[in-house]
Scaffold this motif. Sequence first.
Motif, PDB file in Angstrom:
ATOM      1  N   LYS A 194      17.362  83.800  45.930  1.00 46.99           N
ATOM      2  CA  LYS A 194      16.254  83.617  46.874  1.00 46.99           C
ATOM      3  C   LYS A 194      15.464  84.498  47.217  1.00 46.99           C
ATOM      4  O   LYS A 194      13.959  84.309  47.461  1.00 46.99           O
ATOM      5  CB  LYS A 194      17.155  83.549  48.782  1.00 46.99           C
ATOM      6  N   GLN A 195      15.621  85.984  46.969  1.00 47.47           N
ATOM      7  CA  GLN A 195      14.593  87.302  46.607  1.00 47.47           C
ATOM      8  C   GLN A 195      13.431  86.938  45.709  1.00 47.47           C
ATOM      9  O   GLN A 195      12.624  87.082  45.753  1.00 47.47           O
ATOM     10  CB  GLN A 195      15.239  88.727  46.391  1.00 47.47           C
ATOM     11  N   ASN A 196      13.516  85.914  44.637  1.00 45.98           N
ATOM     12  CA  ASN A 196      12.891  85.786  43.598  1.00 45.98           C
ATOM     13  C   ASN A 196      12.127  84.702  43.650  1.00 45.98           C
ATOM     14  O   ASN A 196      11.055  84.886  43.617  1.00 45.98           O
ATOM     15  CB  ASN A 196      13.522  85.014  41.477  1.00 45.98           C
ATOM     16  N   TYR A 197      12.647  83.536  44.378  1.00 51.11           N
ATOM     17  CA  TYR A 197      12.009  82.657  44.756  1.00 51.11           C
ATOM     18  C   TYR A 197      10.642  82.767  46.089  1.00 51.11           C
ATOM     19  O   TYR A 197       9.463  82.945  46.039  1.00 51.11           O
ATOM     20  CB  TYR A 197      12.581  81.380  45.571  1.00 51.11           C
ATOM     21  N   ASP A 198      11.566  84.455  46.955  1.00 49.43           N
ATOM     22  CA  ASP A 198      10.185  84.749  47.831  1.00 49.43           C
ATOM     23  C   ASP A 198       9.216  85.890  47.486  1.00 49.43           C
ATOM     24  O   ASP A 198       7.877  85.566  47.781  1.00 49.43           O
ATOM     25  CB  ASP A 198      10.972  85.253  48.639  1.00 49.43           C
ATOM     26  N   ASP A 199       9.808  86.167  45.576  1.00 46.12           N
ATOM     27  CA  ASP A 199       8.535  87.549  45.565  1.00 46.12           C
ATOM     28  C   ASP A 199       7.902  85.753  44.911  1.00 46.12           C
ATOM     29  O   ASP A 199       6.581  86.546  44.665  1.00 46.12           O
ATOM     30  CB  ASP A 199       9.715  87.740  44.582  1.00 46.12           C
ATOM     31  N   MET A 200       7.974  85.386  43.936  1.00 46.85           N
ATOM     32  CA  MET A 200       7.003  84.892  43.474  1.00 46.85           C
ATOM     33  C   MET A 200       5.588  83.475  44.825  1.00 46.85           C
ATOM     34  O   MET A 200       4.868  83.411  44.407  1.00 46.85           O
ATOM     35  CB  MET A 200       8.122  82.921  43.052  1.00 46.85           C
ATOM     36  N   ALA A 201       6.718  83.089  45.946  1.00 44.36           N
ATOM     37  CA  ALA A 201       5.534  83.113  46.512  1.00 44.36           C
ATOM     38  C   ALA A 201       4.424  83.777  47.008  1.00 44.36           C
ATOM     39  O   ALA A 201       3.429  84.131  47.397  1.00 44.36           O
ATOM     40  CB  ALA A 201       6.229  82.232  48.106  1.00 44.36           C
ATOM     41  N   ASN A 208      19.925  72.243  39.713  1.00 46.39           N
ATOM     42  CA  ASN A 208      19.440  71.101  39.719  1.00 46.39           C
ATOM     43  C   ASN A 208      19.462  70.635  40.883  1.00 46.39           C
ATOM     44  O   ASN A 208      18.227  69.537  41.298  1.00 46.39           O
ATOM     45  CB  ASN A 208      20.240  69.079  38.875  1.00 46.39           C
ATOM     46  N   VAL A 209      20.183  71.612  41.648  1.00 41.12           N
ATOM     47  CA  VAL A 209      19.957  71.937  43.329  1.00 41.12           C
ATOM     48  C   VAL A 209      19.195  72.305  44.444  1.00 41.12           C
ATOM     49  O   VAL A 209      19.074  72.615  44.953  1.00 41.12           O
ATOM     50  CB  VAL A 209      21.788  70.625  43.403  1.00 41.12           C
ATOM     51  N   LYS A 210      20.499  73.359  43.352  1.00 33.55           N
ATOM     52  CA  LYS A 210      20.791  74.402  44.611  1.00 33.55           C
ATOM     53  C   LYS A 210      19.206  75.289  44.232  1.00 33.55           C
ATOM     54  O   LYS A 210      18.789  75.725  45.440  1.00 33.55           O
ATOM     55  CB  LYS A 210      21.934  75.713  44.044  1.00 33.55           C
ATOM     56  N   ALA A 211      19.236  75.353  43.385  1.00 31.08           N
ATOM     57  CA  ALA A 211      17.470  76.211  42.803  1.00 31.08           C
ATOM     58  C   ALA A 211      16.141  75.811  43.428  1.00 31.08           C
ATOM     59  O   ALA A 211      15.006  75.944  44.002  1.00 31.08           O
ATOM     60  CB  ALA A 211      17.259  75.938  41.352  1.00 31.08           C
ATOM     61  N   GLN A 212      16.567  74.762  43.523  1.00 32.68           N
ATOM     62  CA  GLN A 212      15.676  73.648  44.182  1.00 32.68           C
ATOM     63  C   GLN A 212      15.189  73.730  45.610  1.00 32.68           C
ATOM     64  O   GLN A 212      13.598  73.650  46.229  1.00 32.68           O
ATOM     65  CB  GLN A 212      15.381  71.824  43.462  1.00 32.68           C
ATOM     66  N   PHE A 213      16.723  74.151  46.516  1.00 30.03           N
ATOM     67  CA  PHE A 213      17.006  74.101  47.831  1.00 30.03           C
ATOM     68  C   PHE A 213      16.007  75.488  47.570  1.00 30.03           C
ATOM     69  O   PHE A 213      14.958  75.772  48.594  1.00 30.03           O
ATOM     70  CB  PHE A 213      17.935  74.302  47.250  1.00 30.03           C
ATOM     71  N   LEU A 214      16.343  76.337  47.230  1.00 32.00           N
ATOM     72  CA  LEU A 214      15.866  78.035  48.113  1.00 32.00           C
ATOM     73  C   LEU A 214      14.762  78.077  47.312  1.00 32.00           C
ATOM     74  O   LEU A 214      13.567  78.425  47.996  1.00 32.00           O
ATOM     75  CB  LEU A 214      16.511  78.424  47.087  1.00 32.00           C
ATOM     76  N   MET A 215      13.974  77.242  45.668  1.00 29.46           N
ATOM     77  CA  MET A 215      12.533  77.433  45.804  1.00 29.46           C
ATOM     78  C   MET A 215      11.576  76.555  46.792  1.00 29.46           C
ATOM     79  O   MET A 215      10.835  77.061  47.270  1.00 29.46           O
ATOM     80  CB  MET A 215      11.901  76.924  44.682  1.00 29.46           C
ATOM     81  N   THR A 216      12.377  75.295  46.879  1.00 33.88           N
ATOM     82  CA  THR A 216      11.121  74.653  48.515  1.00 33.88           C
ATOM     83  C   THR A 216      10.790  75.280  49.643  1.00 33.88           C
ATOM     84  O   THR A 216      10.309  75.582  50.498  1.00 33.88           O
ATOM     85  CB  THR A 216      11.972  73.354  48.217  1.00 33.88           C
ATOM     86  N   VAL A 271       3.133  75.161  51.569  1.00 35.99           N
ATOM     87  CA  VAL A 271       2.282  74.328  50.910  1.00 35.99           C
ATOM     88  C   VAL A 271       2.526  73.500  52.415  1.00 35.99           C
ATOM     89  O   VAL A 271       1.291  72.815  52.114  1.00 35.99           O
ATOM     90  CB  VAL A 271       3.792  73.376  50.357  1.00 35.99           C
ATOM     91  N   LYS A 272       2.827  74.030  53.033  1.00 34.31           N
ATOM     92  CA  LYS A 272       2.077  73.066  54.310  1.00 34.31           C
ATOM     93  C   LYS A 272       1.028  73.968  54.856  1.00 34.31           C
ATOM     94  O   LYS A 272       0.034  73.339  55.791  1.00 34.31           O
ATOM     95  CB  LYS A 272       3.553  73.978  55.756  1.00 34.31           C
ATOM     96  N   LYS A 273       0.326  74.823  54.760  1.00 34.63           N
ATOM     97  CA  LYS A 273      -1.013  75.116  54.365  1.00 34.63           C
ATOM     98  C   LYS A 273      -2.266  74.564  53.966  1.00 34.63           C
ATOM     99  O   LYS A 273      -2.782  74.082  54.671  1.00 34.63           O
ATOM    100  CB  LYS A 273      -1.104  76.460  54.252  1.00 34.63           C
ATOM    101  N   ALA A 274      -1.383  73.475  52.781  1.00 33.63           N
ATOM    102  CA  ALA A 274      -2.228  73.224  52.014  1.00 33.63           C
ATOM    103  C   ALA A 274      -3.634  71.583  52.892  1.00 33.63           C
ATOM    104  O   ALA A 274      -2.045  71.514  53.691  1.00 33.63           O
ATOM    105  CB  ALA A 274      -1.841  72.524  51.039  1.00 33.63           C
TER     106      ALA A 274
END
Length: 252
Positions: A76-83, A124-132, A139-142
């Motif tokens: 989750k930290q990787n995805y938060d950093d990515m955002a 296929n599932v957990k990575a997509q869930f966490l990244m999303t 994305v909501k600001k777009a």
Amino acid sequence: MEYQIAADSLKDRVILVTGAGEGIGRQAAISYAAHGATVILLGRTVAKLEAVYDEIEALGYAQPAIIPLDLQGATKQNYDDMAETIEGQFGRLDGVLHNASLLGVMSPFDQLGEDTFDDVMQVNVKAQFLMTQSLMPLVKKAEDGRIVFTSSTVGHQGRAFWGAYSISKFATEGMMQILADEMSNTNVRVNAINPGATRTAMRAKAYPAEDSSELKTPADIMPLYLYLMGPESKNVNGQCIDAQPKRKPGAA
Ligand code: NDP
């Protein structure tokens, strides 16, 4: 169905594509760039991402970015950093194509290994869930936020020996429907694509004896990828759409 897509439908938009190093993801990244988007290429093999980066630059499209990330081990930290990086670098994120997937091992249900099951569900599932989860605030600001998942025919109709992959795609469709319902009163649209049999390495692994020249190429199925990522699809939400609706599932 014919999708009407303006040549500049993705102009000035920033779109993240996972598994962008080859196959359908590579083509989607190039097609999005061709329609005006700045694409962020995410994948685990840097050399492949660099080749796609070079191809997009050589074609004269907007300069892409690369995020090397193995979804198998990402947290989750990787995805938060990515955002945070995306927000800092681009100030926006208009769309995400969740394309990267693992086929795993095709085997009878009772011989399906726990490790294979875990690996496939992770990518296929957990990575997509966490990244999303991490990317949704951006994305909501777009103006026209888009999340596009990738399913499969075996994501809504189970088939013998498709094991963990099929289970993961059922989960993907469920995740897509839940998020779509939650986003229904916003500017974000959430859908999935079933590419259908397409000439890639994954398809060759699943059907090694098949004559791949009979199959559609990733480029052939791009109209749907463009449609669901662009403003044209603002009235479509919570759908899994078949890119090759006339094709009978299974071997070519
Ligand atoms: P490919 O196997 O050709 O490409 C998959 C891409 O995902 C590769 O770039 C791969 O990276 C990347 N990837 C795999 N695992 C990881 C990981 N752990 N971390 C980061 N990236 C990863 O697949 P396709 O292009 O055929 O498939 C694309 C999507 O379409 C998938 O979701 C698939 O399930 C779906 N699909 C495909 C069909 C077909 O006939 N081709 C039919 C139905 C659905 P690397 O290059 O480094 O290995």
